[in-house]
Design an enzyme around this catalytic site. Structure first.
Site, mmCIF file in Angstrom:
data_model
loop_
_atom_site.group_PDB
_atom_site.id
_atom_site.type_symbol
_atom_site.label_atom_id
_atom_site.label_comp_id
_atom_site.label_asym_id
_atom_site.label_seq_id
_atom_site.Cartn_x
_atom_site.Cartn_y
_atom_site.Cartn_z
ATOM 1 N N ASP A 280 42.370 19.599 -0.738
ATOM 2 C CA ASP A 280 41.225 18.683 -0.619
ATOM 3 C C ASP A 280 41.219 17.972 0.726
ATOM 4 O OD1 ASP A 280 40.993 17.666 -4.143
ATOM 5 O OD2 ASP A 280 40.371 19.493 -3.081
ATOM 6 N N TYR B 143 35.530 17.559 -19.119
ATOM 7 C CA TYR B 143 34.413 18.329 -18.582
ATOM 8 C C TYR B 143 33.852 19.251 -19.649
ATOM 9 C CZ TYR B 143 36.471 17.556 -13.874
ATOM 10 O OH TYR B 143 36.987 17.025 -12.716
ATOM 11 N N LYS C 153 27.746 20.717 -14.976
ATOM 12 C CA LYS C 153 28.839 20.028 -15.682
ATOM 13 C C LYS C 153 28.334 18.754 -16.342
ATOM 14 C CE LYS C 153 31.757 21.252 -11.782
ATOM 15 N NZ LYS C 153 32.311 20.696 -10.537
ATOM 16 N N HIS D 76 34.242 18.915 -5.045
ATOM 17 C CA HIS D 76 34.209 20.363 -5.290
ATOM 18 C C HIS D 76 32.837 20.824 -5.763
ATOM 19 C CE1 HIS D 76 38.781 20.000 -6.214
ATOM 20 N NE2 HIS D 76 38.523 19.911 -4.906
HETATM 21 C C1 LIG Z 1 38.470 23.761 -12.018
HETATM 22 C C2 LIG Z 1 39.361 24.706 -12.773
HETATM 23 C C3 LIG Z 1 40.662 24.924 -12.407
HETATM 24 N N1 LIG Z 1 41.428 25.781 -13.095
HETATM 25 C C4 LIG Z 1 42.833 25.956 -12.680
HETATM 26 C C5 LIG Z 1 43.023 26.328 -11.228
HETATM 27 C C6 LIG Z 1 44.344 25.671 -10.856
HETATM 28 O O1 LIG Z 1 45.412 26.519 -11.233
HETATM 29 C C7 LIG Z 1 44.383 24.428 -11.760
HETATM 30 C C8 LIG Z 1 43.969 23.168 -11.034
HETATM 31 O O2 LIG Z 1 42.722 23.449 -10.431
HETATM 32 P P1 LIG Z 1 42.138 22.457 -9.315
HETATM 33 O O3 LIG Z 1 43.241 21.991 -8.426
HETATM 34 O O4 LIG Z 1 40.948 23.168 -8.707
HETATM 35 O O5 LIG Z 1 41.655 21.222 -10.203
HETATM 36 P P2 LIG Z 1 40.751 20.006 -9.646
HETATM 37 O O6 LIG Z 1 41.144 19.678 -8.248
HETATM 38 O O7 LIG Z 1 40.818 18.967 -10.675
HETATM 39 O O8 LIG Z 1 39.298 20.641 -9.610
HETATM 40 C C9 LIG Z 1 38.233 20.065 -10.320
HETATM 41 O O9 LIG Z 1 37.930 18.849 -9.685
HETATM 42 C C10 LIG Z 1 36.587 18.542 -9.398
HETATM 43 C C11 LIG Z 1 36.464 17.037 -9.391
HETATM 44 C C12 LIG Z 1 35.577 19.212 -10.252
HETATM 45 O O10 LIG Z 1 34.496 18.700 -10.503
HETATM 46 C C13 LIG Z 1 35.856 20.544 -10.773
HETATM 47 O O11 LIG Z 1 35.807 20.518 -12.186
HETATM 48 C C14 LIG Z 1 37.130 21.095 -10.354
HETATM 49 O O12 LIG Z 1 36.959 21.660 -9.076
HETATM 50 O O13 LIG Z 1 43.486 24.709 -12.844
HETATM 51 C C15 LIG Z 1 40.955 26.464 -14.178
HETATM 52 O O14 LIG Z 1 41.684 27.241 -14.804
HETATM 53 N N2 LIG Z 1 39.656 26.266 -14.564
HETATM 54 C C16 LIG Z 1 38.833 25.407 -13.906
HETATM 55 O O15 LIG Z 1 37.656 25.258 -14.291
#
Ligand SMILES: Cc1cn([C@H]2C[C@H](O)[C@@H](COP(=O)(O)OP(=O)(O)O[C@H]3O[C@H](C)C(=O)[C@H](O)[C@H]3O)O2)c(=O)[nH]c1=O
Length: 176
Positions: A168, A132, A72, A62
């Site tokens: 993803d 993070y 980050k 991401h």
């Molecule tokens: C990233 C993020 C997400 N969210 C909420 C949005 C969704 O409702 C839930 C899960 O989000 P997401 O599926 O995007 O989470 P990851 O797939 O772990 O995303 C992260 O994974 C990769 C490895 C990264 O480096 C980033 O920090 C980030 O993109 O948390 C938030 O409220 N705040 C945030 O900063």
């Protein structure tokens, strides 16, 4: 803290320097002044935690686009992860190059990931937890992604992928 350059310009391993005594140790994990002395962002607006129940889980790759591109500082606070960066800055000498590091609860190493990089990781243990620190607040509409197995990236993943979000899996091949 000890800052160790990586092959990707601007990305660093950041090692804590434990101050030990009979109780155990105390170590600094972030510091505005120390980061600024290395020309790095040291002010963080948000901190987040990612829990990954199953070994082999992949999150990413991401990144976020301007004007909300995030810097980050990422560390593993439970178990172990294979952490991966890809430099997406078109003018960078390491454009589209990747770098990976093993971050664990025991080595306490963090990766400093500048804006303009894609980030992802694979859990190397069950119950892998990632902490993070991010330099700006999350803006959902600025989130973008690269597929974990995109042929344009030279990313190797150490284990079979066990769990990965449909989003993803669905990212198209990278086009500049
Ligand atoms: C990233 C993020 C997400 N969210 C909420 C949005 C969704 O409702 C839930 C899960 O989000 P997401 O599926 O995007 O989470 P990851 O797939 O772990 O995303 C992260 O994974 C990769 C490895 C990264 O480096 C980033 O920090 C980030 O993109 O948390 C938030 O409220 N705040 C945030 O900063």
């Amino acid at each position: 803290m000890r800052f160790e350059e990586t092959p990707l310009a601007g990305a660093y391993r950041v090692w804590p320097e434990p101050l030990s005594d009979e109780r155990g140790f105390f170590a600094r994990t972030a510091c505005t002044d120390e980061f600024a002395a290395h020309g790095l962002v040291g002010q963080f607006a948000q901190s987040s935690v990612s829990f990954n129940a199953r070994r082999g889980t992949v999150r990413g790759m991401h990144y976020s686009v301007e004007p909300h591109a995030e810097t980050k500082l990422v560390r593993c606070t439970g178990g172990a992860i294979h952490d991966v960066l890809v430099d997406l800055r078109p003018d960078s000498p390491s454009y589209l190059k990747s770098f990976a590091a093993t971050l664990t609860q025991d080595n306490r190493c963090a990766l400093y990931i500048p804006a303009g990089f894609a980030h992802g990781f694979q859990a190397l243990t069950d119950a892998a937890e990632v902490l993070y620190m991010i330099d700006r607040t999350y803006v959902p509409g600025s989130a973008r992604g690269l597929r974990w197995n995109d042929p344009a990236l030279d990313v190797a993943w150490p284990e079979p992928v066990t769990v990965i979000a449909d989003r993803d899996l669905a990212y198209p091949d990278w086009t500049a």
